[in-house]
Write a protein that holds these residues in place. Structure first.
Motif, PDB file in Angstrom:
ATOM      1  N   PRO A 137     122.161  42.087 -10.470  1.00 49.42           N
ATOM      2  CA  PRO A 137     121.378  42.796  -9.445  1.00 49.42           C
ATOM      3  C   PRO A 137     121.427  44.299  -9.661  1.00 49.42           C
ATOM      4  N   SER A 138     120.439  44.995  -9.129  1.00 45.40           N
ATOM      5  CA  SER A 138     120.386  46.439  -9.281  1.00 45.40           C
ATOM      6  C   SER A 138     121.312  47.102  -8.264  1.00 45.40           C
ATOM      7  N   GLY A 139     121.540  48.381  -8.436  1.00 43.70           N
ATOM      8  CA  GLY A 139     122.395  49.117  -7.510  1.00 43.70           C
ATOM      9  C   GLY A 139     123.811  49.269  -8.045  1.00 43.70           C
ATOM     10  N   LYS A 140     124.749  49.591  -7.126  1.00 41.31           N
ATOM     11  CA  LYS A 140     126.134  49.807  -7.514  1.00 41.31           C
ATOM     12  C   LYS A 140     126.778  48.500  -7.959  1.00 41.31           C
ATOM     13  N   ILE A 141     127.662  48.644  -8.930  1.00 40.91           N
ATOM     14  CA  ILE A 141     128.357  47.480  -9.485  1.00 40.91           C
ATOM     15  C   ILE A 141     129.791  47.477  -8.963  1.00 40.91           C
ATOM     16  N   GLN A 142     130.121  46.485  -8.141  1.00 41.14           N
ATOM     17  CA  GLN A 142     131.460  46.375  -7.571  1.00 41.14           C
ATOM     18  C   GLN A 142     132.347  45.528  -8.480  1.00 41.14           C
ATOM     19  N   GLU A 143     133.593  45.902  -8.497  1.00 43.21           N
ATOM     20  CA  GLU A 143     134.559  45.167  -9.311  1.00 43.21           C
ATOM     21  C   GLU A 143     134.621  43.707  -8.847  1.00 43.21           C
ATOM     22  N   GLY A 144     134.624  42.791  -9.814  1.00 40.71           N
ATOM     23  CA  GLY A 144     134.679  41.372  -9.517  1.00 40.71           C
ATOM     24  C   GLY A 144     133.327  40.707  -9.397  1.00 40.71           C
ATOM     25  N   ASN A 145     132.257  41.489  -9.240  1.00 38.28           N
ATOM     26  CA  ASN A 145     130.915  40.909  -9.134  1.00 38.28           C
ATOM     27  C   ASN A 145     130.367  40.552 -10.513  1.00 38.28           C
ATOM     28  N   SER A 146     129.409  39.644 -10.547  1.00 43.47           N
ATOM     29  CA  SER A 146     128.746  39.273 -11.790  1.00 43.47           C
ATOM     30  C   SER A 146     127.452  40.055 -11.936  1.00 43.47           C
ATOM     31  N   LEU A 147     127.001  40.279 -13.170  1.00 46.30           N
ATOM     32  CA  LEU A 147     125.741  40.962 -13.420  1.00 46.30           C
ATOM     33  C   LEU A 147     125.172  40.508 -14.753  1.00 46.30           C
TER      34      LEU A 147
END
Length: 425
Positions: free
Chosen positions: A238-248
């Motif tokens: 997903p677009s936007g900020k990348i939080q630790e632990g999230n997938s992209l």
């Protein structure tokens, strides 16, 4: 013989030049029910006076070179006009102008047309050689793509000509309309659309037709321009900020013809470039700070390759505020669960008490124990005078008491009531 012709032209220039017929153009293509113009000019010596002018069409069994006069299309003597062409022609009827207009043409009008004039002189007859070839178009239109290459793909930079024609001829007199991907190309009005140097922007589906009418439009033809990948870029989902632990997921996008056959992924970190993948998509299941860096991809097909612009990724670590908020949410959840449990137990206890009160009260059992009652009865005044007193003891068995007074039980479980009675003699 050659020298004789040269000599005649030098000695008698007027005589040689005066017998002539010129046609323009030499061939024509027309739609059914349309009108065509046979443009024509002629000349003859001034010493000859015109007797007859006419246009003719050789019949199918005749020679088509004008050496044999066929049916009369137009004749200055109207009675000689063939039935098929009566009231269908307009002659210019001006000095030395032999132009003819033929109306409402049909497929049967296809063929060669010649102009001939005759003078009153027995030898003053002349037919314009060459003539005009008329072809009546067979619809629908079709688009043909022509290039200098033979049996090769069209590549960027190649010259290309798209021609709007029918099955048997190309219309040149009519104004045309050209369409690319069903959108009008305003500047294109001729039967030929010339592209001097094609590019990827020219890739698309083309059709044509007569201007101001779509009924005769041609079927679409693909102008298949081959080119290497262009506009290569990376999309992050997903677009936007990348939080630790999230997938992209990183997607390598491009425009290319033919389609891209090979992708390559690279990561730049601390001035080092690392190869990390070979698919169109590059996925990170659980982002961490080790994924921080710059990324780019390469798209490649048979025509060439191109790198994307660099995309930087920065993974954000969860803050203390988020930690406290999470802890507070967990605490409140546990407290809510505890309160629900306590409240449930209270409701169960109250329900049990209410049920016990509604049960009927047990009846007091019959008296089975001996209740001892000692009661002294006072003597009446009359009995006091007597010296002798008779005492009567009576043993009474009492029925079960309904009194609220609790019974007094003894070990023998017998009820004895002693009462001293006095009576008169």
């Amino acid at each position: 013989m050659f020298y004789i012709n040269i000599l005649l032209q030098l000695l008698f220039p007027a005589a040689v030049a005066s017998w002539s017929v010129s046609y323009n153009p030499g061939s024509m293509c027309a739609l059914e029910r349309a009108s065509v113009d046979f443009s024509c000019m002629f000349d003859c010596p001034d010493s000859h006076r015109l007797k007859t002018t006419y246009w003719f069409k050789p019949e199918a069994h005749q020679k088509q070179d004008g050496s044999q006069v066929g049916i009369s299309v137009y004749n200055s003597e109207p009675a000689k006009i063939h039935q098929l062409y009566k009231n269908r022609t307009t002659y210019a009827n001006r000095d030395k102008n032999c132009s003819l207009q033929l109306h409402n043409v049909s497929k049967s009008d296809t063929g060669m047309y010649f102009f001939r004039f005759e003078t009153y002189s027995s030898r003053g007859k002349y037919t314009g050689w060459g003539g005009i070839k008329l072809t009546v178009a067979v619809l629908p239109f079709r688009v043909t793509v022509k290039t200098k290459k033979v049996n090769e793909h069209i590549q960027e930079g190649d010259p290309v000509a798209l021609t709007c024609s029918t099955e048997n001829c190309i219309l040149t007199q009519e104004p045309f309309a050209w369409f690319k991907n069903q959108r009008l190309i305003p500047e294109a009005i001729g039967s030929v659309l010339q592209i001097t140097s094609v590019s990827s922007d020219d890739f698309g589906y083309y059709s044509c037709g007569l201007k101001n009418t779509r009924s005769a439009s041609a079927d679409e033809v693909l102008l298949d321009v081959r080119y290497s990948p262009k506009n290569v870029k990376i999309s992050v989902l997903p677009s936007g900020k990348i939080q630790e632990g999230n997938s992209l997921t990183l997607i390598c996008e491009s425009n290319a013809n033919p389609a891209v056959t090979n992708y390559s992924w690279f990561m730049i970190k601390e001035a080092y470039v690392s190869y990390i993948g070979s698919d169109r998509e590059f996925s990170i299941k659980s982002a961490s700070q080790k994924d921080d860096g710059q990324y780019f991809c390469t798209a490649k097909n048979d025509m060439g390759s191109q790198n994307s612009t660099v995309t930087a990724l920065k993974v954000e670590v969860a803050s203390n505020r988020n930690f406290f908020l999470t802890a507070a949410a967990v605490f409140l959840f546990l407290m809510a669960v505890l309160l629900l449990v306590m409240f449930g137990r209270l409701i169960i206890r109250r329900r049990k008490q209410f049920t016990s009160k509604k049960q009927p009260t047990e009846q007091t059992p019959a008296v089975t124990v001996t209740e001892e009652i000692y009661e002294n009865l006072r003597k009446s005044p009359e009995s006091e005078d007597n010296l002798t007193t008779n005492v009567l003891y009576v043993d009474l068995r009492l029925a079960s008491s309904t009194s609220d007074r609790p019974p007094c039980r003894n070990q023998e479980n017998d009820t004895v009531i002693y009462s001293l009675l006095s009576y008169k003699h």
